[in-house]
Design a protein around this motif. Structure first.
Motif, PDB file in Angstrom:
ATOM      1  N   THR A  74       0.882  -1.233  -0.074  1.00 20.76           N
ATOM      2  CA  THR A  74      -0.077  -0.134   0.179  1.00 20.76           C
ATOM      3  C   THR A  74       0.922   1.428   0.013  1.00 20.76           C
ATOM      4  O   THR A  74       2.176   1.226  -0.296  1.00 20.76           O
ATOM      5  CB  THR A  74      -0.924  -0.072   0.993  1.00 20.76           C
ATOM      6  N   ILE A  75       0.241   2.260   0.487  1.00 22.20           N
ATOM      7  CA  ILE A  75       0.996   3.628   0.199  1.00 22.20           C
ATOM      8  C   ILE A  75       2.320   3.553   1.051  1.00 22.20           C
ATOM      9  O   ILE A  75       2.392   3.151   2.318  1.00 22.20           O
ATOM     10  CB  ILE A  75       0.054   4.699   0.943  1.00 22.20           C
ATOM     11  N   GLY A  76       3.310   3.990   0.488  1.00 21.50           N
ATOM     12  CA  GLY A  76       4.625   4.021   1.057  1.00 21.50           C
ATOM     13  C   GLY A  76       5.401   2.912   1.137  1.00 21.50           C
ATOM     14  O   GLY A  76       6.309   2.650   1.602  1.00 21.50           O
ATOM     15  N   ASP A  77       4.817   1.635   0.616  1.00 22.48           N
ATOM     16  CA  ASP A  77       5.618   0.324   0.597  1.00 22.48           C
ATOM     17  C   ASP A  77       6.864   0.196  -0.257  1.00 22.48           C
ATOM     18  O   ASP A  77       7.688  -0.798  -0.059  1.00 22.48           O
ATOM     19  CB  ASP A  77       4.482  -0.738   0.718  1.00 22.48           C
ATOM     20  N   ILE A  78       6.114   0.419  -1.413  1.00 22.60           N
ATOM     21  CA  ILE A  78       7.252   0.108  -2.427  1.00 22.60           C
ATOM     22  C   ILE A  78       7.074   1.069  -3.593  1.00 22.60           C
ATOM     23  O   ILE A  78       6.228   1.804  -3.824  1.00 22.60           O
ATOM     24  CB  ILE A  78       6.649  -1.207  -3.286  1.00 22.60           C
ATOM     25  N   PHE A  79       8.096   1.188  -4.168  1.00 22.96           N
ATOM     26  CA  PHE A  79       8.473   1.912  -5.602  1.00 22.96           C
ATOM     27  C   PHE A  79       7.874   1.148  -6.825  1.00 22.96           C
ATOM     28  O   PHE A  79       8.154  -0.124  -6.655  1.00 22.96           O
ATOM     29  CB  PHE A  79       9.850   2.255  -5.725  1.00 22.96           C
ATOM     30  N   VAL A  80       7.459   1.846  -7.862  1.00 23.87           N
ATOM     31  CA  VAL A  80       6.955   0.970  -8.901  1.00 23.87           C
ATOM     32  C   VAL A  80       7.268   1.832 -10.245  1.00 23.87           C
ATOM     33  O   VAL A  80       7.026   2.963 -10.301  1.00 23.87           O
ATOM     34  CB  VAL A  80       5.483   0.472  -9.150  1.00 23.87           C
ATOM     35  N   SER A  81       8.394   1.077 -11.013  1.00 25.33           N
ATOM     36  CA  SER A  81       8.732   1.748 -12.234  1.00 25.33           C
ATOM     37  C   SER A  81       8.134   0.979 -13.358  1.00 25.33           C
ATOM     38  O   SER A  81       8.246  -0.375 -13.349  1.00 25.33           O
ATOM     39  CB  SER A  81      10.257   1.706 -12.466  1.00 25.33           C
ATOM     40  N   ARG A  82       7.302   1.477 -14.231  1.00 29.75           N
ATOM     41  CA  ARG A  82       6.791   0.661 -15.374  1.00 29.75           C
ATOM     42  C   ARG A  82       7.132   1.359 -16.694  1.00 29.75           C
ATOM     43  O   ARG A  82       7.066   2.572 -17.093  1.00 29.75           O
ATOM     44  CB  ARG A  82       4.874   0.829 -15.258  1.00 29.75           C
ATOM     45  N   VAL A  83       7.428   0.392 -17.549  1.00 31.81           N
ATOM     46  CA  VAL A  83       7.455   0.532 -18.920  1.00 31.81           C
ATOM     47  C   VAL A  83       7.067  -0.620 -19.939  1.00 31.81           C
ATOM     48  O   VAL A  83       7.229  -1.969 -19.430  1.00 31.81           O
ATOM     49  CB  VAL A  83       8.785   0.933 -19.305  1.00 31.81           C
ATOM     50  N   ALA A  84       6.437  -0.708 -21.133  1.00 30.19           N
ATOM     51  CA  ALA A  84       5.900  -1.724 -21.599  1.00 30.19           C
ATOM     52  C   ALA A  84       7.217  -2.635 -22.147  1.00 30.19           C
ATOM     53  O   ALA A  84       8.218  -2.163 -22.572  1.00 30.19           O
ATOM     54  CB  ALA A  84       5.325  -1.158 -23.028  1.00 30.19           C
ATOM     55  N   GLY A  85       7.072  -3.834 -21.603  1.00 30.57           N
ATOM     56  CA  GLY A  85       8.004  -4.894 -21.666  1.00 30.57           C
ATOM     57  C   GLY A  85       9.142  -4.789 -20.495  1.00 30.57           C
ATOM     58  O   GLY A  85      10.115  -5.662 -20.545  1.00 30.57           O
ATOM     59  N   ASN A  86       8.930  -4.106 -19.597  1.00 32.01           N
ATOM     60  CA  ASN A  86       9.724  -4.302 -18.444  1.00 32.01           C
ATOM     61  C   ASN A  86      11.167  -4.179 -18.597  1.00 32.01           C
ATOM     62  O   ASN A  86      11.975  -5.217 -17.809  1.00 32.01           O
ATOM     63  CB  ASN A  86       9.249  -5.239 -17.299  1.00 32.01           C
ATOM     64  N   PHE A  87      11.807  -3.415 -19.239  1.00 30.35           N
ATOM     65  CA  PHE A  87      13.315  -3.335 -19.443  1.00 30.35           C
ATOM     66  C   PHE A  87      13.803  -1.955 -18.875  1.00 30.35           C
ATOM     67  O   PHE A  87      13.249  -1.296 -18.294  1.00 30.35           O
ATOM     68  CB  PHE A  87      13.828  -3.364 -21.103  1.00 30.35           C
ATOM     69  N   GLU A  88      15.129  -2.099 -18.809  1.00 31.69           N
ATOM     70  CA  GLU A  88      15.931  -1.089 -18.239  1.00 31.69           C
ATOM     71  C   GLU A  88      16.404   0.012 -19.213  1.00 31.69           C
ATOM     72  O   GLU A  88      16.583  -0.415 -20.380  1.00 31.69           O
ATOM     73  CB  GLU A  88      17.095  -1.596 -17.533  1.00 31.69           C
ATOM     74  N   ASN A  89      16.270   1.386 -18.845  1.00 40.42           N
ATOM     75  CA  ASN A  89      17.024   2.382 -19.826  1.00 40.42           C
ATOM     76  C   ASN A  89      17.732   3.460 -18.825  1.00 40.42           C
ATOM     77  O   ASN A  89      17.544   3.177 -17.654  1.00 40.42           O
ATOM     78  CB  ASN A  89      15.999   3.131 -20.779  1.00 40.42           C
TER      79      ASN A  89
END
Length: 209
Positions: A74-89
């Motif tokens: 919930t609020i404050g528990d985790i960071f979430v970074s999202r991009v189609a295909g879950n790759f890094e840049n």
């Protein structure tokens, strides 16, 4: 009902294994339809002065994979970074580094999912506007899968798609270590773990790789 947000003392006391187990326990609650009751109003007030998330999840943008709910966070528990295909840049790597080196998160989890549309598009060599350049990030996984799976190397082959989803997660984990000396050093020092998993659209289960 959960009212207290995670604080600095609680975050510092967590090990990477503690955090991983917490996420997987939350996923079990999600699958059992027994999510914790949360007092959101209290959490909003508690977190206004700072945040101490325990993990950062790099996920696909797929609307069927609501990351916080999947892990019962919930609020404050985790960071979430999202991009189609879950790759890094570069931007995502910077976000992951901020999450761990600055904000104290203990786990970096790359979360792929069953029947990923971005992966299917990469398998089929789709070319459309900026999507083309985006899909180039997934092509190393497509190439690897083509050497491992028999049959059609496109989205008509469910086994090929599944293997490419898996390879895309594993290769992303490898590249995070290669491209981020900060995160690599933190992992080698036991401060964090960098892991990959696959979410099942059919069951809601996250399977670690």
């Amino acid at each position: 009902m959960r009212k207290l947000a995670i604080n600095k003392v609680a975050q510092d006391a967590l090990t990477p294994d503690d955090v991983l187990n917490n996420l997987l326990d939350g996923n079990k609650r999600f699958m059992n339809n027994s999510l914790e009751a949360v007092d959101y109003k209290s959490l909003v007030k508690e977190t206004v002065g700072g945040q101490y998330p325990k993990a950062v999840v790099l996920s696909c943008i797929d609307s069927r994979v609501p990351v916080e709910q999947v892990f019962d966070q919930t609020i404050g528990d985790i960071f979430v970074s999202r991009v189609a295909g879950n790759f890094e840049n570069t931007d995502i790597l910077g976000s992951l580094e901020y999450s761990c080196a600055v904000a104290g998160s203990k786990v970096v989890l790359v979360l792929g999912h069953q029947s990923c549309g971005a992966v299917k598009a990469a398998c089929d060599g789709v070319e459309l506007g900026n999507i083309t350049a985006m899909l180039n990030n997934i092509m190393p996984a497509v190439k690897k899968s083509s050497e491992e799976v028999e049959g059609e190397a496109n989205s008509s082959n469910p086994e090929f798609v599944a293997k490419t989803v898996e390879n895309n997660v594993l290769l992303t984990v490898e590249r995070i270590r290669e491209k981020s000396p900060i995160l690599k050093d933190m992992e080698e020092n036991g401060e964090i773990k960098i892991l990959g998993g696959i979410y099942s659209l059919e069951t809601g289960k996250v399977t670690m790789l």
